[in-house]
Design a protein around this motif. Sequence first.
Motif, PDB file in Angstrom:
ATOM      1  N   ASP A 169     -16.940 -20.803   1.774  1.00 18.91           N
ATOM      2  CA  ASP A 169     -16.158 -20.329   0.631  1.00 18.91           C
ATOM      3  C   ASP A 169     -14.856 -21.101   0.474  1.00 18.91           C
ATOM      4  OD1 ASP A 169     -17.939 -18.348  -0.176  1.00 18.91           O
ATOM      5  OD2 ASP A 169     -17.081 -16.863   1.197  1.00 18.91           O
ATOM      6  N   GLY A 170     -14.416 -21.757   1.543  1.00 22.33           N
ATOM      7  CA  GLY A 170     -13.178 -22.520   1.485  1.00 22.33           C
ATOM      8  C   GLY A 170     -13.163 -23.579   0.408  1.00 22.33           C
ATOM      9  N   VAL A 171     -14.337 -23.975  -0.096  1.00 21.92           N
ATOM     10  CA  VAL A 171     -14.391 -24.992  -1.140  1.00 21.92           C
ATOM     11  C   VAL A 171     -13.598 -24.556  -2.365  1.00 21.92           C
ATOM     12  CG1 VAL A 171     -16.511 -24.110  -2.212  1.00 21.92           C
ATOM     13  CG2 VAL A 171     -15.961 -26.545  -2.381  1.00 21.92           C
ATOM     14  N   GLY A 172     -13.449 -23.254  -2.568  1.00 22.75           N
ATOM     15  CA  GLY A 172     -12.694 -22.761  -3.715  1.00 22.75           C
ATOM     16  C   GLY A 172     -11.219 -23.106  -3.669  1.00 22.75           C
ATOM     17  N   ALA A 173     -10.719 -23.491  -2.497  1.00 20.37           N
ATOM     18  CA  ALA A 173      -9.310 -23.856  -2.360  1.00 20.37           C
ATOM     19  C   ALA A 173      -9.034 -25.270  -2.849  1.00 20.37           C
ATOM     20  CB  ALA A 173      -8.875 -23.733  -0.897  1.00 20.37           C
ATOM     21  N   LEU A 174     -10.067 -26.041  -3.092  1.00 16.17           N
ATOM     22  CA  LEU A 174      -9.890 -27.436  -3.504  1.00 16.17           C
ATOM     23  C   LEU A 174      -9.696 -27.502  -5.014  1.00 16.17           C
ATOM     24  CD1 LEU A 174     -12.633 -29.044  -1.229  1.00 16.17           C
ATOM     25  CD2 LEU A 174     -10.206 -28.674  -0.740  1.00 16.17           C
ATOM     26  N   THR A 175      -8.562 -27.051  -5.462  1.00 18.45           N
ATOM     27  CA  THR A 175      -8.324 -26.831  -6.887  1.00 18.45           C
ATOM     28  C   THR A 175      -8.269 -28.114  -7.719  1.00 18.45           C
ATOM     29  OG1 THR A 175      -5.957 -26.727  -6.387  1.00 18.45           O
ATOM     30  CG2 THR A 175      -7.163 -24.642  -6.513  1.00 18.45           C
ATOM     31  N   ALA A 176      -8.106 -29.276  -7.070  1.00 16.93           N
ATOM     32  CA  ALA A 176      -8.048 -30.537  -7.810  1.00 16.93           C
ATOM     33  C   ALA A 176      -9.402 -31.229  -7.877  1.00 16.93           C
ATOM     34  CB  ALA A 176      -7.024 -31.479  -7.170  1.00 16.93           C
ATOM     35  N   LEU A 177     -10.436 -30.623  -7.292  1.00 19.45           N
ATOM     36  CA  LEU A 177     -11.732 -31.294  -7.141  1.00 19.45           C
ATOM     37  C   LEU A 177     -12.380 -31.585  -8.497  1.00 19.45           C
ATOM     38  CD1 LEU A 177     -13.116 -32.108  -4.488  1.00 19.45           C
ATOM     39  CD2 LEU A 177     -14.636 -30.135  -4.784  1.00 19.45           C
ATOM     40  N   GLN A 178     -12.833 -32.829  -8.644  1.00 20.25           N
ATOM     41  CA  GLN A 178     -13.551 -33.250  -9.846  1.00 20.25           C
ATOM     42  C   GLN A 178     -15.005 -33.594  -9.549  1.00 20.25           C
ATOM     43  OE1 GLN A 178     -11.156 -36.528 -11.283  1.00 20.25           O
ATOM     44  NE2 GLN A 178      -9.798 -35.161 -12.419  1.00 20.25           N
ATOM     45  N   THR A 179     -15.286 -34.042  -8.310  1.00 18.35           N
ATOM     46  CA  THR A 179     -16.647 -34.402  -7.920  1.00 18.35           C
ATOM     47  C   THR A 179     -16.992 -33.716  -6.611  1.00 18.35           C
ATOM     48  OG1 THR A 179     -16.540 -36.584  -8.969  1.00 18.35           O
ATOM     49  CG2 THR A 179     -18.201 -36.277  -7.269  1.00 18.35           C
ATOM     50  N   LEU A 180     -18.132 -33.031  -6.585  1.00 13.43           N
ATOM     51  CA  LEU A 180     -18.621 -32.386  -5.372  1.00 13.43           C
ATOM     52  C   LEU A 180     -20.057 -32.838  -5.141  1.00 13.43           C
ATOM     53  CD1 LEU A 180     -18.416 -30.358  -3.031  1.00 13.43           C
ATOM     54  CD2 LEU A 180     -19.113 -28.563  -4.642  1.00 13.43           C
ATOM     55  N   ASP A 181     -20.286 -33.484  -4.008  1.00 11.18           N
ATOM     56  CA  ASP A 181     -21.608 -33.986  -3.654  1.00 11.18           C
ATOM     57  C   ASP A 181     -22.086 -33.282  -2.395  1.00 11.18           C
ATOM     58  OD1 ASP A 181     -23.893 -35.352  -2.935  1.00 11.18           O
ATOM     59  OD2 ASP A 181     -23.009 -37.356  -3.081  1.00 11.18           O
ATOM     60  N   VAL A 182     -23.037 -32.362  -2.558  1.00 13.60           N
ATOM     61  CA  VAL A 182     -23.628 -31.667  -1.412  1.00 13.60           C
ATOM     62  C   VAL A 182     -25.146 -31.867  -1.425  1.00 13.60           C
ATOM     63  CG1 VAL A 182     -21.811 -29.974  -1.069  1.00 13.60           C
ATOM     64  CG2 VAL A 182     -23.621 -29.509  -2.749  1.00 13.60           C
ATOM     65  N   ALA A 183     -25.583 -33.010  -1.896  1.00 16.39           N
ATOM     66  CA  ALA A 183     -27.006 -33.330  -1.957  1.00 16.39           C
ATOM     67  C   ALA A 183     -27.564 -33.585  -0.556  1.00 16.39           C
ATOM     68  CB  ALA A 183     -27.229 -34.558  -2.840  1.00 16.39           C
ATOM     69  N   HIS A 184     -28.881 -33.555  -0.456  1.00 16.59           N
ATOM     70  CA  HIS A 184     -29.583 -33.880   0.800  1.00 16.59           C
ATOM     71  C   HIS A 184     -29.138 -32.983   1.956  1.00 16.59           C
ATOM     72  CE1 HIS A 184     -30.773 -37.348  -1.537  1.00 16.59           C
ATOM     73  NE2 HIS A 184     -29.520 -37.733  -1.631  1.00 16.59           N
ATOM     74  N   ASN A 185     -29.121 -31.689   1.691  1.00 18.66           N
ATOM     75  CA  ASN A 185     -28.838 -30.699   2.723  1.00 18.66           C
ATOM     76  C   ASN A 185     -29.959 -29.660   2.737  1.00 18.66           C
ATOM     77  OD1 ASN A 185     -26.185 -31.225   4.111  1.00 18.66           O
ATOM     78  ND2 ASN A 185     -25.471 -31.381   1.985  1.00 18.66           N
ATOM     79  N   ARG A 186     -29.648 -28.458   3.195  1.00 17.39           N
ATOM     80  CA  ARG A 186     -30.649 -27.390   3.261  1.00 17.39           C
ATOM     81  C   ARG A 186     -30.148 -26.145   2.529  1.00 17.39           C
ATOM     82  NH1 ARG A 186     -31.449 -28.075   9.811  1.00 17.39           N
ATOM     83  NH2 ARG A 186     -32.203 -30.238   9.767  1.00 17.39           N
ATOM     84  N   LEU A 187     -29.373 -26.350   1.507  1.00 16.45           N
ATOM     85  CA  LEU A 187     -28.751 -25.252   0.789  1.00 16.45           C
ATOM     86  C   LEU A 187     -29.765 -24.473  -0.049  1.00 16.45           C
ATOM     87  CD1 LEU A 187     -25.585 -27.142  -0.517  1.00 16.45           C
ATOM     88  CD2 LEU A 187     -25.764 -25.710   1.530  1.00 16.45           C
ATOM     89  N   THR A 188     -29.653 -23.157  -0.018  1.00 17.87           N
ATOM     90  CA  THR A 188     -30.474 -22.304  -0.878  1.00 17.87           C
ATOM     91  C   THR A 188     -29.639 -21.675  -1.986  1.00 17.87           C
ATOM     92  OG1 THR A 188     -30.130 -20.409   0.606  1.00 17.87           O
ATOM     93  CG2 THR A 188     -32.088 -21.777   0.991  1.00 17.87           C
ATOM     94  N   ASP A 189     -28.332 -21.858  -1.939  1.00 15.84           N
ATOM     95  CA  ASP A 189     -27.427 -21.310  -2.954  1.00 15.84           C
ATOM     96  C   ASP A 189     -26.075 -21.990  -2.801  1.00 15.84           C
ATOM     97  OD1 ASP A 189     -26.542 -19.777  -5.051  1.00 15.84           O
ATOM     98  OD2 ASP A 189     -26.787 -17.843  -4.046  1.00 15.84           O
ATOM     99  N   LEU A 190     -25.174 -21.697  -3.711  1.00 11.90           N
ATOM    100  CA  LEU A 190     -23.786 -22.139  -3.612  1.00 11.90           C
ATOM    101  C   LEU A 190     -22.898 -20.903  -3.637  1.00 11.90           C
ATOM    102  CD1 LEU A 190     -23.656 -25.138  -6.137  1.00 11.90           C
ATOM    103  CD2 LEU A 190     -23.770 -25.264  -3.645  1.00 11.90           C
ATOM    104  N   PRO A 191     -21.786 -20.932  -2.921  1.00 11.55           N
ATOM    105  CA  PRO A 191     -20.898 -19.770  -2.923  1.00 11.55           C
ATOM    106  C   PRO A 191     -20.254 -19.578  -4.291  1.00 11.55           C
ATOM    107  CG  PRO A 191     -19.844 -21.617  -1.822  1.00 11.55           C
ATOM    108  CD  PRO A 191     -21.267 -22.036  -2.080  1.00 11.55           C
TER     109      PRO A 191
END
Length: 239
Positions: A40-62
Amino acid sequence: MPGHAALDLRGLRAIPPATWGRRDLRRLVAAEMGLEALPDGVGALTALQTLDVAHNRLTDLPAAVGTLAGLEILYVGDNRLAALPDAVRGLRRLAYLGADANAITWLPGWIGELCALVELRLQGNALRALPGALGGLAGLRELHLRDNALEELPAALGRLGELRHLDLRANRLRALPTELGDLRRLRVLDLRANPLEGLPEALAGLPALEKLDLRWTPMYPELPAVARALRDRGCVVLA
């Protein structure tokens, strides 16, 4: 450069906790890490423009991802998603969404609310149908739907007035909606490896079409009149 910081974590097995304090981050690459969940800490990255979480084992995003008001590019390809995460709905500035190579079987109606989308990649999923809400993506220029299980297309696709590239390769399409003839800016239409039984006459009037790919369809060796007309006009027709 200040305000343009990027962090590439590929090769690590976990995201360092200090990452969530990086208020300067514009680009975060957390791909190829074996992640089963994104903190959930990703929500603190308030300046983020690009998020790359490809090639993992994710079934959802927070849900926190949906609070990233400035996010413009999201890569979630090659994960274990059965549907587009609800968190994506809040990303109203998203211009690029890559959700290829998952196990997505349907698209939510809210997909049409992502009105900033310019490119949408959903190839390599398990889609059997598309919602008419896709027609709300007025600025979309590229739509990639290769390698799904689509049996029909909604007439609403004809409302994608900015569309330049439509990739429908390797689906189960036997017919196309006449409304595709309204795509006045379409340049590439890839219909390879579909069991097509015909083409709508309206396609012959597409003024910008440069390439029509009919390879591995029943359109060979005898091209339908629509395809011949396009070829005679200068469009590259592959069959």
